[in-house]
Design a protein around this motif. Structure first.
Motif, PDB file in Angstrom:
ATOM      1  N   ILE A  25       0.843  -1.199   0.000  1.00 52.51           N
ATOM      2  CA  ILE A  25       0.000   0.000   0.000  1.00 52.51           C
ATOM      3  C   ILE A  25       0.875   1.245   0.000  1.00 52.51           C
ATOM      4  O   ILE A  25       0.644   2.191  -0.769  1.00 52.51           O
ATOM      5  N   ALA A  26       1.915   1.256   0.836  1.00 46.78           N
ATOM      6  CA  ALA A  26       2.817   2.417   0.902  1.00 46.78           C
ATOM      7  C   ALA A  26       3.499   2.657  -0.441  1.00 46.78           C
ATOM      8  O   ALA A  26       3.652   3.813  -0.868  1.00 46.78           O
ATOM      9  N   GLN A  27       3.912   1.600  -1.119  1.00 49.99           N
ATOM     10  CA  GLN A  27       4.571   1.761  -2.419  1.00 49.99           C
ATOM     11  C   GLN A  27       3.612   2.329  -3.458  1.00 49.99           C
ATOM     12  O   GLN A  27       4.011   3.155  -4.303  1.00 49.99           O
ATOM     13  N   LEU A  28       2.352   1.897  -3.426  1.00 47.94           N
ATOM     14  CA  LEU A  28       1.388   2.418  -4.404  1.00 47.94           C
ATOM     15  C   LEU A  28       1.043   3.877  -4.120  1.00 47.94           C
ATOM     16  O   LEU A  28       0.925   4.686  -5.049  1.00 47.94           O
ATOM     17  N   VAL A  29       0.902   4.225  -2.847  1.00 53.42           N
ATOM     18  CA  VAL A  29       0.664   5.632  -2.502  1.00 53.42           C
ATOM     19  C   VAL A  29       1.859   6.473  -2.943  1.00 53.42           C
ATOM     20  O   VAL A  29       1.698   7.552  -3.522  1.00 53.42           O
ATOM     21  N   ALA A  30       3.066   5.964  -2.710  1.00 54.53           N
ATOM     22  CA  ALA A  30       4.280   6.684  -3.137  1.00 54.53           C
ATOM     23  C   ALA A  30       4.299   6.870  -4.655  1.00 54.53           C
ATOM     24  O   ALA A  30       4.715   7.927  -5.150  1.00 54.53           O
ATOM     25  N   SER A  31       3.845   5.863  -5.394  1.00 51.88           N
ATOM     26  CA  SER A  31       3.836   6.006  -6.855  1.00 51.88           C
ATOM     27  C   SER A  31       2.877   7.111  -7.291  1.00 51.88           C
ATOM     28  O   SER A  31       3.174   7.858  -8.237  1.00 51.88           O
ATOM     29  N   LEU A  32       1.738   7.247  -6.603  1.00 55.10           N
ATOM     30  CA  LEU A  32       0.815   8.345  -6.916  1.00 55.10           C
ATOM     31  C   LEU A  32       1.430   9.690  -6.543  1.00 55.10           C
ATOM     32  O   LEU A  32       1.292  10.672  -7.271  1.00 55.10           O
ATOM     33  N   LYS A  33       2.114   9.737  -5.405  1.00 56.59           N
ATOM     34  CA  LYS A  33       2.795  10.977  -4.993  1.00 56.59           C
ATOM     35  C   LYS A  33       3.871  11.346  -6.013  1.00 56.59           C
ATOM     36  O   LYS A  33       3.954  12.489  -6.459  1.00 56.59           O
ATOM     37  N   ASN A  34       4.691  10.369  -6.398  1.00 53.12           N
ATOM     38  CA  ASN A  34       5.792  10.632  -7.332  1.00 53.12           C
ATOM     39  C   ASN A  34       5.304  11.073  -8.710  1.00 53.12           C
ATOM     40  O   ASN A  34       6.024  11.741  -9.444  1.00 53.12           O
ATOM     41  N   SER A  35       4.071  10.693  -9.064  1.00 58.54           N
ATOM     42  CA  SER A  35       3.516  11.109 -10.357  1.00 58.54           C
ATOM     43  C   SER A  35       2.787  12.453 -10.262  1.00 58.54           C
ATOM     44  O   SER A  35       2.213  12.916 -11.241  1.00 58.54           O
ATOM     45  N   GLY A  36       2.789  13.033  -9.064  1.00 60.83           N
ATOM     46  CA  GLY A  36       2.169  14.342  -8.879  1.00 60.83           C
ATOM     47  C   GLY A  36       0.688  14.316  -8.581  1.00 60.83           C
ATOM     48  O   GLY A  36       0.040  15.356  -8.545  1.00 60.83           O
ATOM     49  N   LYS A  37       0.130  13.140  -8.338  1.00 57.78           N
ATOM     50  CA  LYS A  37      -1.312  13.038  -8.086  1.00 57.78           C
ATOM     51  C   LYS A  37      -1.686  13.216  -6.615  1.00 57.78           C
ATOM     52  O   LYS A  37      -2.849  13.437  -6.300  1.00 57.78           O
ATOM     53  N   LEU A  38      -0.688  13.101  -5.723  1.00 57.29           N
ATOM     54  CA  LEU A  38      -0.926  13.290  -4.289  1.00 57.29           C
ATOM     55  C   LEU A  38       0.117  14.254  -3.750  1.00 57.29           C
ATOM     56  O   LEU A  38       1.286  14.179  -4.147  1.00 57.29           O
ATOM     57  N   PRO A  39      -0.269  15.131  -2.823  1.00 51.84           N
ATOM     58  CA  PRO A  39       0.724  16.006  -2.206  1.00 51.84           C
ATOM     59  C   PRO A  39       1.687  15.192  -1.336  1.00 51.84           C
ATOM     60  O   PRO A  39       1.258  14.324  -0.572  1.00 51.84           O
TER      61      PRO A  39
END
Length: 157
Positions: A25-39
């Motif tokens: 879960i942490a890796q997937l959230v990080a992938s969204l953050k790294n793509s600019g979709k999450l602060p």
């Protein structure tokens, strides 16, 4: 609603190698953050929200699939990503089997309608054994995107 309406293709992780459920879960959230979709400053809060949702009952729905999700005020629109775990992980799934396909959804708290529509769209496609089998075999983000496109167009049956 189509999968590519809300899946962030830049955040797809075709080769997750998590230590376990929380790490996946942490890796997937990080992938969204790294793509600019999450602060970035909300990453740990979003992970915590997804894990809190998991405490209510596993989102491992069976057939090697999990759909972890949450609503969080850090996002202003529904967003999602796909992660593939080729070795499989224990996700406390309803059928007790390992999870190979993860689709993480994060939506704004006030957007319940789109959140539910996205969950329905994901669930409908992931009930398709052919689609799941192709996803499990995908090796690149591009292959995952093409499979999502084919599913949206009704070309996988």
């Amino acid at each position: 609603m189509n999968l590519l309406d809300f899946v962030c293709t830049d955040a797809i992780v075709p080769d997750l190698k998590p230590a376990g459920k929380e790490d996946a879960i942490a890796q997937l959230v990080a992938s969204l953050k790294n793509s600019g979709k999450l602060p970035g400053d909300e990453e740990s809060a979003i992970v915590a929200a997804v894990l809190k949702r998991e405490e209510l009952g596993s989102t491992g729905i069976g057939n090697g699939v999990a759909v972890p999700h949450t609503k969080h005020p850090a996002v202003d629109r529904l967003t999602a990503t796909v992660g593939l775990v080729h070795e499989g992980i224990d996700f406390a799934s309803l059928d007790g089997e390992p999870v190979y396909i993860m689709i993480l959804l994060v939506s704004p708290p006030e957007n319940t309608r789109d959140h539910l529509r996205a969950l329905e769209t994901v669930s409908r496609h992931l009930k398709n054994d052919t689609f799941c089998n192709f996803l499990k075999q995908a090796q690149t983000a591009e292959e995952v995107v093409e499979l999502l496109r084919e599913a949206d167009e009704g070309r996988i049956s």
